[in-house]
Enzyme design. Structure first.
Site, PDB file in Angstrom:
ATOM      1  N   LYS A  37      33.795  80.802 -66.713  1.00  0.00           N
ATOM      2  CA  LYS A  37      32.994  80.890 -67.631  1.00  0.00           C
ATOM      3  C   LYS A  37      34.484  80.852 -69.125  1.00  0.00           C
ATOM      4  O   LYS A  37      35.291  79.615 -68.268  1.00  0.00           O
ATOM      5  CB  LYS A  37      33.823  83.435 -67.874  1.00  0.00           C
ATOM      6  CG  LYS A  37      35.530  83.478 -67.347  1.00  0.00           C
ATOM      7  CD  LYS A  37      35.500  84.749 -67.367  1.00  0.00           C
ATOM      8  CE  LYS A  37      37.016  84.978 -66.504  1.00  0.00           C
ATOM      9  NZ  LYS A  37      37.030  85.980 -67.647  1.00  0.00           N
ATOM     10  N   ARG A 134      39.983  98.765 -68.067  1.00  0.00           N
ATOM     11  CA  ARG A 134      39.388  98.348 -69.014  1.00  0.00           C
ATOM     12  C   ARG A 134      37.622  97.948 -69.244  1.00  0.00           C
ATOM     13  O   ARG A 134      37.373  98.397 -69.948  1.00  0.00           O
ATOM     14  CB  ARG A 134      40.016  96.851 -68.383  1.00  0.00           C
ATOM     15  CG  ARG A 134      39.543  95.078 -69.537  1.00  0.00           C
ATOM     16  CD  ARG A 134      40.601  93.880 -69.367  1.00  0.00           C
ATOM     17  NE  ARG A 134      39.597  93.170 -68.014  1.00  0.00           N
ATOM     18  CZ  ARG A 134      40.739  92.292 -67.385  1.00  0.00           C
ATOM     19  NH1 ARG A 134      40.737  91.417 -68.712  1.00  0.00           N
ATOM     20  NH2 ARG A 134      38.940  91.813 -66.589  1.00  0.00           N
ATOM     21  N   TYR A 254      58.689  69.032 -89.508  1.00  0.00           N
ATOM     22  CA  TYR A 254      58.511  71.123 -90.435  1.00  0.00           C
ATOM     23  C   TYR A 254      59.747  71.109 -90.283  1.00  0.00           C
ATOM     24  O   TYR A 254      60.444  71.736 -89.205  1.00  0.00           O
ATOM     25  CB  TYR A 254      57.419  70.861 -89.980  1.00  0.00           C
ATOM     26  CG  TYR A 254      56.071  70.916 -90.694  1.00  0.00           C
ATOM     27  CD1 TYR A 254      55.832  70.721 -92.382  1.00  0.00           C
ATOM     28  CD2 TYR A 254      54.772  70.442 -89.925  1.00  0.00           C
ATOM     29  CE1 TYR A 254      54.551  70.111 -92.634  1.00  0.00           C
ATOM     30  CE2 TYR A 254      54.064  69.993 -90.504  1.00  0.00           C
ATOM     31  CZ  TYR A 254      53.614  69.326 -91.997  1.00  0.00           C
ATOM     32  OH  TYR A 254      52.668  69.271 -92.285  1.00  0.00           O
ATOM     33  N   MET A 302      50.463  70.028 -86.976  1.00  0.00           N
ATOM     34  CA  MET A 302      48.903  70.975 -86.862  1.00  0.00           C
ATOM     35  C   MET A 302      47.532  69.322 -85.460  1.00  0.00           C
ATOM     36  O   MET A 302      47.599  69.867 -84.354  1.00  0.00           O
ATOM     37  CB  MET A 302      47.820  70.549 -87.686  1.00  0.00           C
ATOM     38  CG  MET A 302      46.731  71.245 -87.415  1.00  0.00           C
ATOM     39  SD  MET A 302      45.549  71.305 -89.539  1.00  0.00           S
ATOM     40  CE  MET A 302      46.132  72.396 -89.884  1.00  0.00           C
TER      41      MET A 302
HETATM   42  C1  LIG Z   1      36.742  90.407 -63.477  1.00  0.00           C
HETATM   43  C2  LIG Z   1      37.664  89.103 -63.226  1.00  0.00           C
HETATM   44  N1  LIG Z   1      37.495  88.494 -61.601  1.00  0.00           N
HETATM   45  C3  LIG Z   1      37.853  87.596 -62.130  1.00  0.00           C
HETATM   46  C4  LIG Z   1      38.271  86.501 -62.751  1.00  0.00           C
HETATM   47  C5  LIG Z   1      39.273  85.080 -62.690  1.00  0.00           C
HETATM   48  O1  LIG Z   1      40.476  85.540 -62.510  1.00  0.00           O
HETATM   49  P1  LIG Z   1      41.946  84.156 -62.092  1.00  0.00           P
HETATM   50  O2  LIG Z   1      41.556  83.740 -63.170  1.00  0.00           O
HETATM   51  O3  LIG Z   1      43.317  84.405 -62.511  1.00  0.00           O
HETATM   52  O4  LIG Z   1      41.336  83.802 -60.432  1.00  0.00           O
HETATM   53  C6  LIG Z   1      38.943  87.122 -63.773  1.00  0.00           C
HETATM   54  C7  LIG Z   1      39.291  86.412 -64.881  1.00  0.00           C
HETATM   55  O5  LIG Z   1      39.320  87.100 -66.105  1.00  0.00           O
HETATM   56  C8  LIG Z   1      37.813  88.642 -63.932  1.00  0.00           C
HETATM   57  O6  LIG Z   1      38.394  89.065 -65.257  1.00  0.00           O
END
Ligand SMILES: Cc1ncc(COP(=O)(O)O)c(C=O)c1O
Length: 372
Positions: A37, A134, A254, A302
């Site tokens: 992702k 969550r 800065y 920046m």
């Molecule tokens: C539901 C879920 N599974 C797996 C992962 C992977 O986690 P990591 O990057 O700690 O391996 C994430 C990452 O945020 C997640 O939200």
């Protein structure tokens, strides 16, 4: 055209493949899936997923439907799970064979409506909350499920997620594991998944049938406080734009926070907080030139930061000399510590203005296409 005034982000795809193999060796009885992702944590989902597919990875997780569709265009036969479900994108996503992770009864109902319309069972994963509050079905929601609804589903996976996996001694790990056991027993038998990167190192009882590895694939330490078991993946180098031989008392940058004396030498490089280099690392992090540590002088701007290169011989640093900002002993985790954050955040903020250079592995010959 190559731009010599730009920093170069090198991403070692061979190291990502090696990390996949290391995680697979750590969880030999389980299958390791790759979490790609957020554009593979900013490293480029297309390049990363192709390398992982060639390394033997079969299953991938993304957060959103559009990320899944982009991945499907590259990997026709991989199993692609969408963590946030398919809300609003069901049509294309279902036709593309994406597997939604259903997080609550509303999502389940929508998915079953889609299945009914198509006259076939659709694949899905079910996310069970085990104490992180969550995402995922709570216990009451699981108990209220009509078994006929579950029968109408091609249930590929039951999963949950740990809140404190990077702290092996944290009591919530075992609590969540126990709650996951109780709650998945309320569902039809299906492969299970609990472990992210860090949880792979909590031992076999956390592995189940599928581990979901993200950050460890990309070289961040999944075992904070212990030596990093992963190969480094990312390095960031930037060319010196300007060198100062300081000839008067003054301050750098800065806010005038870094005093300098005559005789000091400074070098400015074109990386700043707009590139994802954390501003909070100003005055705390170090870079390296030819292996010598050079501290950040004052605040990060920046688009620029300044290094105190007084420790190097006068002619060792000139415009064009490369400074290593992330890499070697000063990796993502060290920069994150200097900035008071975590490797995940430094990694996922690495910007788009760098020249990106992918190295290794040799192109594989595993086909990513669907066979006829
Ligand atoms: C539901 C879920 N599974 C797996 C992962 C992977 O986690 P990591 O990057 O700690 O391996 C994430 C990452 O945020 C997640 O939200």
């Amino acid at each position: 055209m190559a731009d010599g005034s730009k920093a170069v982000l090198t991403i070692d795809l061979g190291a990502i493949a090696e990390n996949f193999r290391r995680l697979q060796r750590t969880a030999p009885g389980s299958e390791v899936a790759a979490v790609v992702k957020a554009d593979a944590y900013c490293l480029g989902a297309a390049e990363v997923a192709r390398a992982l597919w060639q390394a033997g990875c079969e299953k991938f997780f993304v957060a959103h439907g559009d990320e899944g569709l982009a991945l499907r265009a590259l990997l026709a036969v991989a199993e692609i799970y969408v963590l946030h479900g398919l809300a609003g994108e069901e049509g294309a996503a279902i036709e593309a064979g994406l597997v939604p992770v259903l997080n609550h009864p509303g999502e389940l109902q929508r998915h079953l409506d889609q299945a009914r319309r198509r006259g076939r069972r659709l694949p899905a994963a079910l996310h069970v909350d085990s104490g992180m509050w969550r995402l995922g079905f709570g216990e009451a929601e699981l108990r209220a499920l009509d078994p006929a609804m579950l029968d109408a589903l091609d249930l590929r996976l039951v999963m949950s997620h740990l809140a404190c996996a990077e702290e092996p001694g944290h009591p919530l790990n075992e609590d969540q594991r126990a709650r996951f056991e109780q709650r998945r027993a309320l569902l039809p038998p299906a492969p299970a998944s609990l472990a992210n990167s860090s949880a792979i190192f909590l031992g076999e009882t956390f592995h189940y049938q599928l581990c979901r590895a993200g950050v460890a694939l990309y070289g961040v330490n999944p075992t904070p406080g212990f030596a990093n078991p992963m190969a480094p993946v990312v390095s960031l180098e930037a060319p010196v734009l300007q060198v100062f031989e300081v000839d008067a008392h003054g301050t750098v940058g800065y806010g005038a926070t870094y005093p300098v004396q005559p005789g000091a030498r400074l070098a400015t490089v074109p990386v700043g907080y707009a590139d994802g280099y954390p501003r909070a690392a100003g005055g705390r992090a170090v870079a390296r030139i030819a292996g010598t540590p050079v501290p950040l002088a004052g605040r990060v701007s920046m688009d620029l930061l300044t290094l105190d290169v007084s420790a190097l011989p006068p002619d060792a640093v000139r415009p064009g000399t490369m400074a290593l900002l992330i890499g070697g002993p000063d990796g993502l985790d060290e920069l994150a510590a200097a900035a008071g954050t975590i490797g995940y955040e430094v990694l996922t903020r690495l910007g788009t203005r760098f020249v990106r250079r992918y190295i290794g592995p040799a192109p594989g010959n595993r086909t990513a296409a669907r066979s006829a």
